[in-house]
Design a protein around this motif. Structure first.
Motif, PDB file in Angstrom:
ATOM      1  N   SER A 131       0.550  -1.399  -0.266  1.00  0.00           N
ATOM      2  CA  SER A 131       0.006  -0.280  -0.227  1.00  0.00           C
ATOM      3  C   SER A 131       1.135   1.178  -0.156  1.00  0.00           C
ATOM      4  CB  SER A 131      -1.179  -0.442   1.333  1.00  0.00           C
ATOM      5  OG  SER A 131      -1.695  -1.119   1.064  1.00  0.00           O
ATOM      6  N   GLN A 132       0.221   2.136  -0.717  1.00  0.00           N
ATOM      7  CA  GLN A 132       0.920   3.052  -0.558  1.00  0.00           C
ATOM      8  C   GLN A 132       1.137   4.452   1.210  1.00  0.00           C
ATOM      9  OE1 GLN A 132      -0.460   6.421  -2.878  1.00  0.00           O
ATOM     10  NE2 GLN A 132      -1.426   5.320  -4.120  1.00  0.00           N
ATOM     11  N   GLY A 133       2.224   4.284   1.259  1.00  0.00           N
ATOM     12  CA  GLY A 133       2.875   5.254   3.025  1.00  0.00           C
ATOM     13  C   GLY A 133       2.620   4.262   3.570  1.00  0.00           C
ATOM     14  N   GLN A 185      -3.679   1.483  -3.523  1.00  0.00           N
ATOM     15  CA  GLN A 185      -4.503   1.934  -2.078  1.00  0.00           C
ATOM     16  C   GLN A 185      -3.557   2.506  -1.371  1.00  0.00           C
ATOM     17  OE1 GLN A 185      -7.814  -0.062  -0.729  1.00  0.00           O
ATOM     18  NE2 GLN A 185      -7.843  -1.470  -2.182  1.00  0.00           N
ATOM     19  N   PRO A 186      -3.783   3.743  -0.764  1.00  0.00           N
ATOM     20  CA  PRO A 186      -3.081   4.428   0.365  1.00  0.00           C
ATOM     21  C   PRO A 186      -3.349   3.674   1.447  1.00  0.00           C
ATOM     22  CG  PRO A 186      -4.134   6.310  -0.743  1.00  0.00           C
ATOM     23  CD  PRO A 186      -5.206   4.656  -1.491  1.00  0.00           C
ATOM     24  N   THR A 188      -3.292   4.489   4.532  1.00  0.00           N
ATOM     25  CA  THR A 188      -4.463   5.318   5.236  1.00  0.00           C
ATOM     26  C   THR A 188      -5.588   5.321   5.255  1.00  0.00           C
ATOM     27  OG1 THR A 188      -3.797   7.399   4.886  1.00  0.00           O
ATOM     28  CG2 THR A 188      -2.522   6.647   6.705  1.00  0.00           C
ATOM     29  N   ASP A 189      -5.949   5.250   3.876  1.00  0.00           N
ATOM     30  CA  ASP A 189      -7.750   4.594   3.809  1.00  0.00           C
ATOM     31  C   ASP A 189      -8.236   3.343   4.335  1.00  0.00           C
ATOM     32  OD1 ASP A 189      -7.208   6.397   2.151  1.00  0.00           O
ATOM     33  OD2 ASP A 189      -7.555   6.265   0.172  1.00  0.00           O
TER      34      ASP A 189
END
Length: 200
Positions: A131-133, A185-186, A188-189
């Motif tokens: 995932s992003q981040g 997908q981020p 934090t989402d």
């Protein structure tokens, strides 16, 4: 450039079958992707999620490989995130040597989508997915304590060390997949939402 350790770590038809691989994935393993075929697992008419995971882990693949970090989801039979939440709810100690160390994660559903995309791509060789981040262990525990309404009992040394508690930060470089057109997908989402769902 991120400071930390780059890790080689590893939960429609594609989605149903490949989500299982995502959850069954073991950090440190490498699996090829293209030309996947599978053998039926020894399950009944209504296979358990673990049985489906076994089927997906038996994929025979020809070229290209993926590396995936810790995979989380409601259907994670390892219950890694669930156990952290239960420990906070019950006031049990969590062995976290460095709450500031951050890690990479990926949602099981996204692994399914990513593998389906990768099978159709022209990429070859190692392809990382996450995932992003990133989130530190301390940030994850903050999300848990907020959702559970209880404080975490964090110890730097215990017999039961958290799999979310590395001594140093770890990351994965997804540039290859992103440049080829995949959007992750981020983190934090979905992480806060997943924690709330498990707490409920």
């Amino acid at each position: 450039m991120k400071k930390g350790t780059q890790t080689d770590a590893l939960t429609d038809e594609a989605s149903k079958n490949l989500t299982a691989i995502a959850i069954a994935a073991v950090p440190g393993s490498t699996v090829d992707i293209k030309g996947a075929k599978s053998r039926d697992p020894p399950t009944g008419d209504s296979p358990t999620s673990e049985g489906i995971m076994v089927k997906c882990s038996q994929l025979i693949l020809n070229s290209g490989n993926k590396r995936i970090p810790i995979v989380l989801g409601n259907d994670d039979y390892t219950r890694r995130l669930h156990k952290h939440i239960e420990s906070v709810q019950q006031g049990l100690p969590l062995g976290i040597p460095n709450p500031e160390a951050w890690m990479c994660f990926i949602l099981s559903d996204e692994v399914a989508s990513f593998l389906a995309w990768l099978r159709q791509s022209d990429l070859e060789g190692q392809v990382n997915a996450c995932s992003q981040g990133d989130l530190s262990t301390g940030q994850i525990l903050s999300l848990i304590t907020e959702a559970a309404g209880k404080q975490a009992n964090i110890l730097s040394e215990t017999e039961q060390k958290s799999p979310f508690g590395p001594a140093v930060s770890r990351y994965m470089d997804t540039t290859k997949a992103v440049q080829a057109g995949y959007t992750f997908q981020p983190l934090t989402d979905w992480m806060p939402k997943l924690i709330r769902e498990i707490v409920a």
